[in-house]
Design an enzyme around this catalytic site. Structure first.
Site, PDB file in Angstrom:
ATOM      1  N   SER A   1       0.864  -1.179   0.000  1.00 49.35           N
ATOM      2  CA  SER A   1       0.000   0.000   0.000  1.00 49.35           C
ATOM      3  C   SER A   1       0.899   1.226   0.000  1.00 49.35           C
ATOM      4  CB  SER A   1      -0.894  -0.006   1.252  1.00 49.35           C
ATOM      5  OG  SER A   1      -1.752   1.112   1.252  1.00 49.35           O
ATOM      6  N   GLU A   2       0.622   2.162  -0.884  1.00 48.06           N
ATOM      7  CA  GLU A   2       1.538   3.290  -1.062  1.00 48.06           C
ATOM      8  C   GLU A   2       1.697   4.167   0.181  1.00 48.06           C
ATOM      9  OE1 GLU A   2      -1.385   6.403  -3.356  1.00 48.06           O
ATOM     10  OE2 GLU A   2      -0.548   4.747  -4.500  1.00 48.06           O
ATOM     11  N   ASN A   3       0.843   3.996   1.176  1.00 45.86           N
ATOM     12  CA  ASN A   3       1.028   4.769   2.406  1.00 45.86           C
ATOM     13  C   ASN A   3       2.094   4.153   3.310  1.00 45.86           C
ATOM     14  OD1 ASN A   3      -0.835   2.626   2.962  1.00 45.86           O
ATOM     15  ND2 ASN A   3      -1.502   3.677   4.808  1.00 45.86           N
TER      16      ASN A   3
END
Length: 107
Positions: free
Chosen positions: A45-47
Site C-alpha cells: 500500500s503506497e502509504n
C-alpha cells in the site's frame, strides 16, 4: 452486461502469481486483496505498508492500521511499515511485479 466491481477485482486476482509483490491503489484495486486469501502475495500500500491484507472483520479493526484509501486493513505475518519516501522508492525503483491502480491513478 457490464462487470461489477467485485467481478473485476476477482478477475485481476486470478492473474496474480504466488510470490509476487503487488502494489494496490485506492478504490477498486483494494478489492483485489479480498480475492488473494489463498495465495502468498506481498501486497503493498503506497502509504507505507508491505504485507497489507484485506479489511478485518467488523469489531476487530485496529485504528493504527489503514490502507492508502484510509480503510481499516490487516497486516500479514512478516509485513513491514516504511515512510512514504521508501514506499514510493519501492514503486519507482522497479521492485514490484505488478501495480493495480484505478483510473484516476493512470496518466
Amino acid at each position: 452486461m457490464p462487470w461489477t466491481a467485485d467481478e473485476m477485482a476477482r478477475r485481476v486476482a486470478e492473474d496474480i502469481t504466488d510470490g509476487w509483490v503487488v502494489t494496490v491503489g485506492i478504490g477498486l484495486p483494494l478489492r483485489v486483496l479480498s480475492y488473494l486469501r489463498d495465495r502468498r502475495v506481498w501486497a503493498h500500500s503506497e502509504n507505507g505498508i508491505l504485507g497489507i491484507g484485506p479489511q478485518p472483520p467488523a469489531g476487530q479493526e485496529d485504528p493504527d492500521i489503514v490502507n492508502a484509501g484510509k480503510e481499516f486493513a490487516t497486516i500479514v505475518r512478516g509485513g513491514a511499515f516504511m515512510d512514504s519516501s521508501v514506499s514510493f522508492a519501492l514503486i519507482r525503483g522497479g521492485r514490484l511485479d505488478l501495480a493495480v491502480v484505478g483510473a484516476y491513478q493512470v496518466s
